[in-house]
Design a protein around this motif. Structure first.
Motif, PDB file in Angstrom:
ATOM      1  N   ARG A   1       0.823  -1.214   0.000  1.00  0.00           N
ATOM      2  CA  ARG A   1       0.000   0.000   0.000  1.00  0.00           C
ATOM      3  C   ARG A   1       0.859   1.267   0.000  1.00  0.00           C
ATOM      4  O   ARG A   1       0.588   2.226  -0.701  1.00  0.00           O
ATOM      5  CB  ARG A   1      -0.931  -0.015   1.222  1.00  0.00           C
ATOM      6  CG  ARG A   1      -1.993   1.081   1.183  1.00  0.00           C
ATOM      7  CD  ARG A   1      -2.942   0.991   2.371  1.00  0.00           C
ATOM      8  NE  ARG A   1      -2.227   1.098   3.629  1.00  0.00           N
ATOM      9  CZ  ARG A   1      -2.355   0.260   4.655  1.00  0.00           C
ATOM     10  NH1 ARG A   1      -3.182  -0.760   4.568  1.00  0.00           N
ATOM     11  NH2 ARG A   1      -1.674   0.431   5.773  1.00  0.00           N
ATOM     12  N   GLU A   2       1.930   1.251   0.814  1.00  0.00           N
ATOM     13  CA  GLU A   2       2.729   2.473   0.969  1.00  0.00           C
ATOM     14  C   GLU A   2       3.862   2.610  -0.043  1.00  0.00           C
ATOM     15  O   GLU A   2       4.343   3.719  -0.284  1.00  0.00           O
ATOM     16  CB  GLU A   2       3.299   2.531   2.399  1.00  0.00           C
ATOM     17  CG  GLU A   2       2.212   2.711   3.450  1.00  0.00           C
ATOM     18  CD  GLU A   2       2.783   2.679   4.874  1.00  0.00           C
ATOM     19  OE1 GLU A   2       3.835   3.313   5.091  1.00  0.00           O
ATOM     20  OE2 GLU A   2       2.197   1.999   5.731  1.00  0.00           O
ATOM     21  N   ALA A   3       4.294   1.503  -0.631  1.00  0.00           N
ATOM     22  CA  ALA A   3       5.467   1.535  -1.519  1.00  0.00           C
ATOM     23  C   ALA A   3       5.356   2.555  -2.665  1.00  0.00           C
ATOM     24  O   ALA A   3       6.351   3.227  -2.970  1.00  0.00           O
ATOM     25  CB  ALA A   3       5.765   0.143  -2.061  1.00  0.00           C
TER      26      ALA A   3
ATOM     27  N   LEU B   1      -2.567  -8.509  -4.338  1.00  0.00           N
ATOM     28  CA  LEU B   1      -2.208  -7.271  -3.632  1.00  0.00           C
ATOM     29  C   LEU B   1      -1.440  -6.323  -4.557  1.00  0.00           C
ATOM     30  O   LEU B   1      -1.730  -5.128  -4.625  1.00  0.00           O
ATOM     31  CB  LEU B   1      -1.327  -7.583  -2.406  1.00  0.00           C
ATOM     32  CG  LEU B   1      -2.010  -8.068  -1.127  1.00  0.00           C
ATOM     33  CD1 LEU B   1      -0.954  -8.473  -0.096  1.00  0.00           C
ATOM     34  CD2 LEU B   1      -2.907  -6.975  -0.542  1.00  0.00           C
ATOM     35  N   LEU B   2      -0.461  -6.862  -5.284  1.00  0.00           N
ATOM     36  CA  LEU B   2       0.378  -6.025  -6.149  1.00  0.00           C
ATOM     37  C   LEU B   2      -0.438  -5.444  -7.307  1.00  0.00           C
ATOM     38  O   LEU B   2      -0.343  -4.264  -7.621  1.00  0.00           O
ATOM     39  CB  LEU B   2       1.579  -6.824  -6.671  1.00  0.00           C
ATOM     40  CG  LEU B   2       2.664  -7.106  -5.632  1.00  0.00           C
ATOM     41  CD1 LEU B   2       3.624  -8.189  -6.112  1.00  0.00           C
ATOM     42  CD2 LEU B   2       3.463  -5.840  -5.293  1.00  0.00           C
ATOM     43  N   ARG B   3      -1.289  -6.273  -7.917  1.00  0.00           N
ATOM     44  CA  ARG B   3      -2.103  -5.778  -9.048  1.00  0.00           C
ATOM     45  C   ARG B   3      -3.068  -4.709  -8.590  1.00  0.00           C
ATOM     46  O   ARG B   3      -3.214  -3.676  -9.242  1.00  0.00           O
ATOM     47  CB  ARG B   3      -2.847  -6.939  -9.698  1.00  0.00           C
ATOM     48  CG  ARG B   3      -1.898  -7.789 -10.521  1.00  0.00           C
ATOM     49  CD  ARG B   3      -2.660  -8.676 -11.471  1.00  0.00           C
ATOM     50  NE  ARG B   3      -1.735  -9.423 -12.311  1.00  0.00           N
ATOM     51  CZ  ARG B   3      -1.930 -10.673 -12.707  1.00  0.00           C
ATOM     52  NH1 ARG B   3      -3.034 -11.316 -12.344  1.00  0.00           N
ATOM     53  NH2 ARG B   3      -1.051 -11.265 -13.478  1.00  0.00           N
ATOM     54  N   GLU B   4      -3.720  -4.942  -7.457  1.00  0.00           N
ATOM     55  CA  GLU B   4      -4.690  -3.962  -6.945  1.00  0.00           C
ATOM     56  C   GLU B   4      -4.029  -2.630  -6.630  1.00  0.00           C
ATOM     57  O   GLU B   4      -4.648  -1.580  -6.730  1.00  0.00           O
ATOM     58  CB  GLU B   4      -5.386  -4.493  -5.686  1.00  0.00           C
ATOM     59  CG  GLU B   4      -6.479  -5.505  -5.993  1.00  0.00           C
ATOM     60  CD  GLU B   4      -6.826  -6.366  -4.783  1.00  0.00           C
ATOM     61  OE1 GLU B   4      -6.556  -5.932  -3.639  1.00  0.00           O
ATOM     62  OE2 GLU B   4      -7.344  -7.483  -4.998  1.00  0.00           O
ATOM     63  N   ALA B   5      -2.739  -2.674  -6.237  1.00  0.00           N
ATOM     64  CA  ALA B   5      -2.039  -1.431  -5.900  1.00  0.00           C
ATOM     65  C   ALA B   5      -1.449  -0.756  -7.139  1.00  0.00           C
ATOM     66  O   ALA B   5      -0.750   0.251  -7.032  1.00  0.00           O
ATOM     67  CB  ALA B   5      -0.946  -1.714  -4.872  1.00  0.00           C
TER      68      ALA B   5
ATOM     69  N   VAL C   1       3.805  -8.146 -12.827  1.00  0.00           N
ATOM     70  CA  VAL C   1       3.835  -8.886 -11.557  1.00  0.00           C
ATOM     71  C   VAL C   1       4.262 -10.330 -11.827  1.00  0.00           C
ATOM     72  O   VAL C   1       3.730 -10.991 -12.715  1.00  0.00           O
ATOM     73  CB  VAL C   1       2.454  -8.841 -10.851  1.00  0.00           C
ATOM     74  CG1 VAL C   1       2.443  -9.744  -9.625  1.00  0.00           C
ATOM     75  CG2 VAL C   1       2.108  -7.409 -10.474  1.00  0.00           C
ATOM     76  N   GLU C   2       5.259 -10.754 -11.084  1.00  0.00           N
ATOM     77  CA  GLU C   2       5.746 -12.128 -11.234  1.00  0.00           C
ATOM     78  C   GLU C   2       5.853 -12.789  -9.874  1.00  0.00           C
ATOM     79  O   GLU C   2       6.273 -12.144  -8.908  1.00  0.00           O
ATOM     80  CB  GLU C   2       7.164 -12.111 -11.830  1.00  0.00           C
ATOM     81  CG  GLU C   2       7.223 -12.189 -13.329  1.00  0.00           C
ATOM     82  CD  GLU C   2       8.668 -12.349 -13.781  1.00  0.00           C
ATOM     83  OE1 GLU C   2       9.184 -13.479 -13.723  1.00  0.00           O
ATOM     84  OE2 GLU C   2       9.274 -11.327 -14.155  1.00  0.00           O
ATOM     85  N   ILE C   3       5.515 -14.065  -9.822  1.00  0.00           N
ATOM     86  CA  ILE C   3       5.734 -14.865  -8.610  1.00  0.00           C
ATOM     87  C   ILE C   3       6.816 -15.868  -8.994  1.00  0.00           C
ATOM     88  O   ILE C   3       6.648 -16.638  -9.951  1.00  0.00           O
ATOM     89  CB  ILE C   3       4.443 -15.583  -8.152  1.00  0.00           C
ATOM     90  CG1 ILE C   3       3.279 -14.583  -7.966  1.00  0.00           C
ATOM     91  CG2 ILE C   3       4.689 -16.393  -6.880  1.00  0.00           C
ATOM     92  CD1 ILE C   3       3.489 -13.502  -6.917  1.00  0.00           C
ATOM     93  N   ILE C   4       7.932 -15.821  -8.286  1.00  0.00           N
ATOM     94  CA  ILE C   4       9.096 -16.628  -8.671  1.00  0.00           C
ATOM     95  C   ILE C   4       9.326 -17.739  -7.642  1.00  0.00           C
ATOM     96  O   ILE C   4       9.182 -17.513  -6.437  1.00  0.00           O
ATOM     97  CB  ILE C   4      10.344 -15.712  -8.795  1.00  0.00           C
ATOM     98  CG1 ILE C   4      10.079 -14.654  -9.877  1.00  0.00           C
ATOM     99  CG2 ILE C   4      11.602 -16.505  -9.139  1.00  0.00           C
ATOM    100  CD1 ILE C   4      10.125 -13.253  -9.394  1.00  0.00           C
TER     101      ILE C   4
ATOM    102  N   CYS D   1       6.349  -3.958 -10.879  1.00  0.00           N
ATOM    103  CA  CYS D   1       6.928  -2.690 -11.318  1.00  0.00           C
ATOM    104  C   CYS D   1       5.860  -1.616 -11.191  1.00  0.00           C
ATOM    105  O   CYS D   1       4.697  -1.862 -11.523  1.00  0.00           O
ATOM    106  CB  CYS D   1       7.363  -2.881 -12.767  1.00  0.00           C
ATOM    107  SG  CYS D   1       7.964  -1.407 -13.540  1.00  0.00           S
ATOM    108  N   LEU D   2       6.232  -0.453 -10.684  1.00  0.00           N
ATOM    109  CA  LEU D   2       5.251   0.610 -10.487  1.00  0.00           C
ATOM    110  C   LEU D   2       4.997   1.327 -11.804  1.00  0.00           C
ATOM    111  O   LEU D   2       5.916   1.890 -12.391  1.00  0.00           O
ATOM    112  CB  LEU D   2       5.741   1.605  -9.435  1.00  0.00           C
ATOM    113  CG  LEU D   2       4.711   2.663  -9.053  1.00  0.00           C
ATOM    114  CD1 LEU D   2       3.520   2.055  -8.334  1.00  0.00           C
ATOM    115  CD2 LEU D   2       5.336   3.742  -8.202  1.00  0.00           C
TER     116      LEU D   2
END
Ligand code: GLN
Length: 290
Positions: free
Chosen positions: A229-231, A256-260, A265-268, A281-282
């Protein structure tokens, strides 16, 4: 009952009886740990051992060894006894104020390095021993700051910084609380164990590693919610967020990452084939930029 330091006096007898003692106490790597602690207690290496194994181990070292073996038998991690842990090919100082660096966390370092460009500014939240940030500073031409809520952990990180001759800054801060400015990459291996699972962990972890470094709240995701949320406020456009995660947290982190608003987005997975790192990536993905 096998005696921890052994009835015999030679290096070999001491080591063999220590291994038997540790095995009896349910220590999985009894033989390795008996060796590691002998190396530490007698300040010897393997070649010395093989040349002198039938000679008497000095009385003082035997006493030290016996005490270390007893404590290892009480499930104190060997790294806390020797004060040293290895991470990404380097030695780090550790004590019970910091989590012992894990091999799994090397995956986070590798994924960060894949995305790093020289000159980047890196922020490492929950730095602990500093192993993640300091490794990256040694492997890439970047600058960095590490934060931790624990002043004792930051003292250990600073000790490691000095030993590695790296240029890192430290901020005592609850996540972003005292952090200013924007970064090209934010990294973290935050506490992520669900509180209810902690009683089931190995005694080495549960009873000896800092609970503050393990407990991720009811579902283990408390720190990720706050960090994700804060990043965006602390990342430059196109900046990366890379997080170590638990084996069952991949899908939660993806959402969480997509919603923000993170893209790419990758899960490794780690070497065991389990989800271990989440990265995003923002803003627009880097290859879509002009
Ligand atoms: N960043 C440190 C490590 O990876 C500490 C992590 C933690 O305390 N949760 O070892």
């Amino acid at each position: 009952m096998v005696r921890p330091g052994g009835s015999g006096r030679s290096f070999k007898e001491c080591r063999d009886s220590a291994a038997a003692y540790l095995r009896q106490r349910g220590i999985a790597d009894a033989k390795t740990d008996a060796w590691l602690l002998m190396e530490y207690a007698a300040n010897i290496d393997r070649s010395f051992y093989y040349m002198h194994m039938y000679e008497e181990m000095p009385e003082e070292d035997r006493e030290d060894y016996r005490n270390l073996v007893i404590r290892r038998g009480e499930h104190v991690p060997a790294q806390y006894l020797t004060g040293e842990a290895w991470f990404y090919g380097r030695s780090f100082r550790v004590n019970p104020d910091v989590l012992i660096p894990r091999q799994d966390t090397e995956v986070l370092v590798e994924e960060a390095l894949k995305r790093i460009i020289p000159g980047m500014r890196i922020l490492d939240l929950c730095t602990g021993s500093g192993c993640i940030l300091l490794t990256i500073l040694k492997e890439a031409s970047v600058s960095g700051v590490g934060t931790d809520i624990s002043p004792a952990a930051l003292r250990m990180a600073e000790l490691n910084r000095k030993r590695l001759k790296a240029k890192a800054g430290w901020i005592e801060s609850d996540l972003f609380e005292k952090v200013g400015g924007r970064f090209d990459m934010i990294l973290s291996n935050p506490p992520y164990i669900a509180a209810g699972v902690i009683p089931e962990l190995d005694p080495e972890v549960r009873d000896h590693e800092p609970r503050q470094a393990l407990d991720g709240g009811e579902d283990g995701l408390d720190f990720y919610r706050r960090i994700v949320r804060e990043a965006p406020e602390y990342l430059k456009p196109g900046g990366w967020l890379c997080l170590e995660i638990g084996y069952d947290q991949g899908e939660s982190l993806r959402s969480l990452l997509r919603e923000a608003g993170f893209s790419s987005v990758e899960i490794i997975k780690d070497l065991a084939g389990l989800d271990r790192v989440a990265a995003g990536c923002l803003g627009p993905a880097p290859d879509q930029k002009e």
